[in-house]
Design a protein around this motif. Structure first.
Motif, PDB file in Angstrom:
ATOM      1  N   LEU A 110       0.806  -1.212   0.000  1.00 13.70           N
ATOM      2  CA  LEU A 110       0.000   0.000   0.000  1.00 13.70           C
ATOM      3  C   LEU A 110       0.846   1.272   0.000  1.00 13.70           C
ATOM      4  O   LEU A 110       1.909   1.318   0.623  1.00 13.70           O
ATOM      5  CB  LEU A 110      -0.912   0.013   1.223  1.00 13.70           C
ATOM      6  CG  LEU A 110      -1.904  -1.146   1.331  1.00 13.70           C
ATOM      7  CD1 LEU A 110      -2.613  -1.102   2.680  1.00 13.70           C
ATOM      8  CD2 LEU A 110      -2.914  -1.098   0.197  1.00 13.70           C
ATOM      9  N   PRO A 111       0.357   2.319  -0.654  1.00 13.81           N
ATOM     10  CA  PRO A 111       0.965   3.639  -0.527  1.00 13.81           C
ATOM     11  C   PRO A 111       0.486   4.281   0.778  1.00 13.81           C
ATOM     12  O   PRO A 111      -0.300   3.695   1.528  1.00 13.81           O
ATOM     13  CB  PRO A 111       0.411   4.379  -1.740  1.00 13.81           C
ATOM     14  CG  PRO A 111      -0.960   3.781  -1.908  1.00 13.81           C
ATOM     15  CD  PRO A 111      -0.812   2.325  -1.530  1.00 13.81           C
ATOM     16  N   ASP A 112       0.932   5.493   1.039  1.00 17.65           N
ATOM     17  CA  ASP A 112       0.442   6.213   2.219  1.00 17.65           C
ATOM     18  C   ASP A 112      -1.004   6.677   2.035  1.00 17.65           C
ATOM     19  O   ASP A 112      -1.767   6.757   3.000  1.00 17.65           O
ATOM     20  CB  ASP A 112       1.327   7.429   2.514  1.00 17.65           C
ATOM     21  CG  ASP A 112       2.734   7.026   2.928  1.00 17.65           C
ATOM     22  OD1 ASP A 112       2.856   6.216   3.861  1.00 17.65           O
ATOM     23  OD2 ASP A 112       3.701   7.520   2.317  1.00 17.65           O
ATOM     24  N   ALA A 113      -1.355   6.994   0.803  1.00 16.37           N
ATOM     25  CA  ALA A 113      -2.701   7.474   0.521  1.00 16.37           C
ATOM     26  C   ALA A 113      -3.047   7.185  -0.933  1.00 16.37           C
ATOM     27  O   ALA A 113      -2.161   6.969  -1.769  1.00 16.37           O
ATOM     28  CB  ALA A 113      -2.819   8.973   0.805  1.00 16.37           C
ATOM     29  N   LEU A 114      -4.336   7.190  -1.209  1.00 18.97           N
ATOM     30  CA  LEU A 114      -4.827   7.054  -2.570  1.00 18.97           C
ATOM     31  C   LEU A 114      -5.459   8.380  -2.966  1.00 18.97           C
ATOM     32  O   LEU A 114      -6.374   8.864  -2.297  1.00 18.97           O
ATOM     33  CB  LEU A 114      -5.844   5.919  -2.687  1.00 18.97           C
ATOM     34  CG  LEU A 114      -5.263   4.516  -2.529  1.00 18.97           C
ATOM     35  CD1 LEU A 114      -5.377   4.051  -1.083  1.00 18.97           C
ATOM     36  CD2 LEU A 114      -5.964   3.531  -3.452  1.00 18.97           C
ATOM     37  N   TYR A 115      -4.951   8.959  -4.040  1.00 18.81           N
ATOM     38  CA  TYR A 115      -5.384  10.268  -4.511  1.00 18.81           C
ATOM     39  C   TYR A 115      -6.099  10.097  -5.843  1.00 18.81           C
ATOM     40  O   TYR A 115      -5.608   9.419  -6.731  1.00 18.81           O
ATOM     41  CB  TYR A 115      -4.161  11.176  -4.681  1.00 18.81           C
ATOM     42  CG  TYR A 115      -4.465  12.577  -5.158  1.00 18.81           C
ATOM     43  CD1 TYR A 115      -4.634  13.613  -4.253  1.00 18.81           C
ATOM     44  CD2 TYR A 115      -4.591  12.861  -6.521  1.00 18.81           C
ATOM     45  CE1 TYR A 115      -4.915  14.909  -4.690  1.00 18.81           C
ATOM     46  CE2 TYR A 115      -4.869  14.143  -6.966  1.00 18.81           C
ATOM     47  CZ  TYR A 115      -5.031  15.162  -6.044  1.00 18.81           C
ATOM     48  OH  TYR A 115      -5.317  16.437  -6.482  1.00 18.81           O
ATOM     49  N   ARG A 116      -7.272  10.703  -5.958  1.00 22.64           N
ATOM     50  CA  ARG A 116      -8.071  10.547  -7.176  1.00 22.64           C
ATOM     51  C   ARG A 116      -8.306   9.064  -7.436  1.00 22.64           C
ATOM     52  O   ARG A 116      -8.158   8.557  -8.539  1.00 22.64           O
ATOM     53  CB  ARG A 116      -7.329  11.187  -8.347  1.00 22.64           C
ATOM     54  CG  ARG A 116      -8.171  11.548  -9.554  1.00 22.64           C
ATOM     55  CD  ARG A 116      -7.254  11.892 -10.703  1.00 22.64           C
ATOM     56  NE  ARG A 116      -7.926  12.601 -11.764  1.00 22.64           N
ATOM     57  CZ  ARG A 116      -7.332  12.941 -12.904  1.00 22.64           C
ATOM     58  NH1 ARG A 116      -6.068  12.647 -13.092  1.00 22.64           N
ATOM     59  NH2 ARG A 116      -7.982  13.588 -13.831  1.00 22.64           N
ATOM     60  N   SER A 117      -8.680   8.369  -6.359  1.00 23.54           N
ATOM     61  CA  SER A 117      -8.627   6.909  -6.342  1.00 23.54           C
ATOM     62  C   SER A 117      -9.896   6.227  -6.814  1.00 23.54           C
ATOM     63  O   SER A 117      -9.887   5.034  -7.082  1.00 23.54           O
ATOM     64  CB  SER A 117      -8.298   6.425  -4.928  1.00 23.54           C
ATOM     65  OG  SER A 117      -9.188   7.021  -3.990  1.00 23.54           O
ATOM     66  N   GLY A 118     -11.021   6.955  -6.896  1.00 19.79           N
ATOM     67  CA  GLY A 118     -12.252   6.351  -7.377  1.00 19.79           C
ATOM     68  C   GLY A 118     -12.691   5.144  -6.583  1.00 19.79           C
ATOM     69  O   GLY A 118     -13.252   4.200  -7.129  1.00 19.79           O
ATOM     70  N   ILE A 361      -6.648   7.319   3.233  1.00 18.88           N
ATOM     71  CA  ILE A 361      -5.364   7.143   3.905  1.00 18.88           C
ATOM     72  C   ILE A 361      -5.240   5.693   4.343  1.00 18.88           C
ATOM     73  O   ILE A 361      -6.177   5.127   4.915  1.00 18.88           O
ATOM     74  CB  ILE A 361      -5.242   8.080   5.122  1.00 18.88           C
ATOM     75  CG1 ILE A 361      -5.387   9.543   4.687  1.00 18.88           C
ATOM     76  CG2 ILE A 361      -3.904   7.875   5.833  1.00 18.88           C
ATOM     77  CD1 ILE A 361      -5.409  10.536   5.842  1.00 18.88           C
ATOM     78  N   THR A 362      -4.102   5.091   4.091  1.00 23.02           N
ATOM     79  CA  THR A 362      -3.927   3.678   4.402  1.00 23.02           C
ATOM     80  C   THR A 362      -3.276   3.488   5.771  1.00 23.02           C
ATOM     81  O   THR A 362      -2.755   4.420   6.383  1.00 23.02           O
ATOM     82  CB  THR A 362      -3.060   2.975   3.345  1.00 23.02           C
ATOM     83  OG1 THR A 362      -1.686   3.369   3.529  1.00 23.02           O
ATOM     84  CG2 THR A 362      -3.514   3.322   1.941  1.00 23.02           C
ATOM     85  N   SER A 363      -3.273   2.242   6.200  1.00 28.61           N
ATOM     86  CA  SER A 363      -2.763   1.896   7.530  1.00 28.61           C
ATOM     87  C   SER A 363      -1.241   1.956   7.625  1.00 28.61           C
ATOM     88  O   SER A 363      -0.683   1.910   8.724  1.00 28.61           O
ATOM     89  CB  SER A 363      -3.239   0.496   7.916  1.00 28.61           C
ATOM     90  OG  SER A 363      -2.835  -0.450   6.943  1.00 28.61           O
ATOM     91  N   VAL A 364      -0.533   2.058   6.499  1.00 31.03           N
ATOM     92  CA  VAL A 364       0.935   2.140   6.555  1.00 31.03           C
ATOM     93  C   VAL A 364       1.408   3.581   6.709  1.00 31.03           C
ATOM     94  O   VAL A 364       2.593   3.826   6.886  1.00 31.03           O
ATOM     95  CB  VAL A 364       1.587   1.506   5.305  1.00 31.03           C
ATOM     96  CG1 VAL A 364       1.122   0.071   5.112  1.00 31.03           C
ATOM     97  CG2 VAL A 364       1.309   2.332   4.045  1.00 31.03           C
ATOM     98  N   ASN A 365       0.506   4.522   6.631  1.00 29.17           N
ATOM     99  CA  ASN A 365       0.854   5.939   6.687  1.00 29.17           C
ATOM    100  C   ASN A 365       1.304   6.336   8.095  1.00 29.17           C
ATOM    101  O   ASN A 365       0.555   6.181   9.054  1.00 29.17           O
ATOM    102  CB  ASN A 365      -0.364   6.777   6.261  1.00 29.17           C
ATOM    103  CG  ASN A 365      -0.038   8.239   6.056  1.00 29.17           C
ATOM    104  OD1 ASN A 365       0.708   8.845   6.812  1.00 29.17           O
ATOM    105  ND2 ASN A 365      -0.625   8.823   5.029  1.00 29.17           N
ATOM    106  N   LYS A 366       2.517   6.856   8.233  1.00 30.47           N
ATOM    107  CA  LYS A 366       3.055   7.270   9.532  1.00 30.47           C
ATOM    108  C   LYS A 366       2.662   8.705   9.897  1.00 30.47           C
ATOM    109  O   LYS A 366       2.923   9.149  11.014  1.00 30.47           O
ATOM    110  CB  LYS A 366       4.579   7.143   9.526  1.00 30.47           C
ATOM    111  CG  LYS A 366       5.084   5.717   9.347  1.00 30.47           C
ATOM    112  CD  LYS A 366       6.616   5.682   9.349  1.00 30.47           C
ATOM    113  CE  LYS A 366       7.134   4.266   9.175  1.00 30.47           C
ATOM    114  NZ  LYS A 366       8.625   4.224   9.170  1.00 30.47           N
ATOM    115  N   TYR A 367       2.052   9.385   8.937  1.00 26.10           N
ATOM    116  CA  TYR A 367       1.711  10.796   9.160  1.00 26.10           C
ATOM    117  C   TYR A 367       0.250  11.083   8.802  1.00 26.10           C
ATOM    118  O   TYR A 367      -0.039  11.926   7.939  1.00 26.10           O
ATOM    119  CB  TYR A 367       2.624  11.695   8.323  1.00 26.10           C
ATOM    120  CG  TYR A 367       4.094  11.413   8.460  1.00 26.10           C
ATOM    121  CD1 TYR A 367       4.815  11.893   9.551  1.00 26.10           C
ATOM    122  CD2 TYR A 367       4.768  10.673   7.493  1.00 26.10           C
ATOM    123  CE1 TYR A 367       6.178  11.637   9.681  1.00 26.10           C
ATOM    124  CE2 TYR A 367       6.129  10.418   7.612  1.00 26.10           C
ATOM    125  CZ  TYR A 367       6.825  10.893   8.705  1.00 26.10           C
ATOM    126  OH  TYR A 367       8.173  10.645   8.830  1.00 26.10           O
TER     127      TYR A 367
END
Length: 528
Positions: A110-118, A361-367
């Motif tokens: 996973l990335p930190d977030a999905l942007y324009r992710s639909g 926002i995904t669970s791997v995001n530290k911020y």
């Protein structure tokens, strides 16, 4: 409670995308995981920069054919300087984006977030429950004042993105501008004038106009190379756009984000009824007589947009006139066509929360706190102006408080390459203050043609609990795939309408009645 259902989620529930292949989140939590680390003390409550020490975030995003690289866009270059947050985008083209997004979750890379992710509502529910997406409601309250204000102003936004358990796993694009929530019906008025034809008002009128476009050489080159009518190609799991564009002429609405009519408090999934048969027969007639684009089922998005700008297309559908600006005088918007039973409904349209699941926002995001503050800026007019227009002076100028692209920038043809809004689905605010490019007078006039025919009430697609969502997922996966495949065959003439009874019987076997009852139960609960 009624108001909690009066938004319409256009993000179609993509059933096939919810198979997680048995994967689990990093945290292993099941009710919405907390991120591995919290940095709230480093986040400024307001103002810029967001953090004193620079940080990096990785985001996965969709790119439209008209876009350039995100790293070259003024908004992200300038915002990095303002915020002290550097974003590294992993870009996936529109064609194939859904499959790549599915793989991210299935592999749990996973990335930190999905942007324009639909993200669809079912995806948000499933991935949130699995702990791969984190709940956002507390972050919104603490770190997203712009978004929170909009949600307070339009309560249907919160209702449309909150699960029955009370969690928000994805946030939408927010559109307070009516013209940005519909696809207009654009017709080649230059061809009408040349052929001395009246503006079509009915589906029969349209047929006759398209025949004339095909046969009477309106472009004057002596060749039969005109394209009378076209539409977007289907996206896997999201149905045929041509049906949404034409359904209102046959009395078919799109309530609850699905193929649903609501009559006398009764839910009717209309895929197997006679009005749908009439619509498919009408489209088959157009297709068979080469009035409807033979590439409609397979063309790339870039091909569709190019046909709009070619000036050699008679009738098509799109939200704005961006793709045919250089020849805009050749086209005008028309009202919904009156069908064989007198129906004239603009069934296609979107809510204030127009693009469900635009950001998560995904669970791997530290911020997570930093990330929420980062995205919240774009729900202000100031942030949306930066996103949509770039740098003042270089890309746009302000007149009477409204930003407009400079003539030099428009003439350069680079505006679509330098903003992520082009192609739709970006998480931000679209208001009258920031929409001069997509809402010029021509588009405003086209919207006025639709306004009298918009439904008075548009009910939101329900956010079901996990168990019900799983059942809907399974039912719709089979039904939607079958309906899209068979509708394509009916329109293209590969399947005879003599087989309609078999088609209806198969819908029954695929438990269309059970799905209808689920929607009925959801509506009944809302009515109490």
């Amino acid at each position: 409670m009624r108001k909690n259902w009066k938004s319409y989620a256009i993000g179609t529930m993509v059933a096939s995308s919810l198979a997680l292949a048995g994967c689990s989140s990093n945290s292993g939590a099941s009710g919405g995981a907390e991120p591995a680390a919290s940095t709230s003390s480093a986040v400024k409550a307001s103002g810029f920069p967001i953090v004193d020490q620079p940080i990096k975030l990785k985001m996965f995003t969709r790119t439209a054919p008209v876009n350039g690289p995100f790293k070259d866009m003024p908004v992200f270059q300038e915002y990095e300087k303002m915020s002290n947050v550097q974003v590294e985008f992993t870009e996936a083209p529109t064609d194939g984006f859904q499959e790549k997004k599915n793989l991210l979750f299935a592999s749990n890379e996973l990335p930190d977030a999905l942007y324009r992710s639909g993200l669809s509502q079912l995806e948000a529910t499933r991935y949130g429950a699995a702990g791969q997406l984190i709940p956002l409601e507390n972050l919104i309250d603490q770190y997203a004042p712009n978004l929170k204000q909009l949600m307070d102003q339009y309560p249907e936004i919160r209702a449309g993105i909150t699960t029955p358990e009370g969690h928000i796993y994805a946030i939408p694009g927010i559109v307070t501008l009516d013209a940005a929530r519909t696809d207009k019906k654009w017709i080649n008025q230059a061809w009408l004038k040349k052929l001395n034809l009246k503006m079509p008002e009915t589906t029969d009128d349209l047929y006759n106009v398209l025949v004339a476009f095909r046969d009477q050489d309106p472009n004057g080159n002596g060749k039969k190379d005109e394209l009378p009518m076209t539409a977007r190609a289907p996206v896997a799991g999201q149905g045929l756009p041509i049906l949404a564009m034409m359904s209102g002429s046959f009395g078919l609405d799109l309530q609850f984000g699905y193929n649903i009519n609501l009559e006398n408090d009764k839910v009717n999934i209309w895929m197997g009824n006679d009005r749908n048969k009439e619509m498919l027969m009408y489209l088959n007639k157009l297709y068979k007589e080469k009035l409807l684009d033979p590439e409609m089922f397979s063309q790339k998005e870039a091909d569709y947009l190019a046909k709009q700008g070619s000036g050699n297309t008679g009738f098509f559908f799109d939200q704005t006139n961006n793709n045919f600006l250089s020849i805009q005088d050749q086209y005008t918007g028309i009202a919904p066509l009156k069908g064989p039973h007198g129906d004239q409904l603009q069934s296609q349209g979107a809510p204030v929360a127009r693009d469900f699941g635009a950001f998560a926002i995904t669970s791997v995001n530290k911020y997570p706190e930093v990330t929420m503050r980062w995205i919240d800026y774009f729900y202000s007019d100031e942030g949306s102006t930066l996103l949509r227009f770039g740098r003042e002076g270089e890309n746009y100028e302000v007149k009477d408080g409204i930003p407009y692209y400079t003539k030099a920038f428009i003439d350069s043809g680079n505006q679509s390459k330098l903003t992520p809004y082009a192609g739709g689905g970006a998480p931000h605010l679209i208001s009258e203050k920031v929409a001069s490019f997509i809402n010029p007078p021509q588009v405003q006039e086209a919207q006025k043609k639709l306004d009298p025919f918009m439904p008075k009430v548009r009910y939101a697609a329900p956010m079901f609990d996990e168990a019900t969502a799983q059942k809907v997922n399974i039912l719709r996966n089979d039904l939607d795939k079958y309906y899209e495949e068979q509708s394509t065959k009916f329109i293209a003439g590969a399947l005879s309408f003599d087989k309609w009874d078999e088609f209806q019987a198969t819908l029954k076997k695929l438990k269309i009645d059970e799905l209808q009852q689920i929607y009925q139960d959801a509506y009944d609960k809302m009515k109490k």
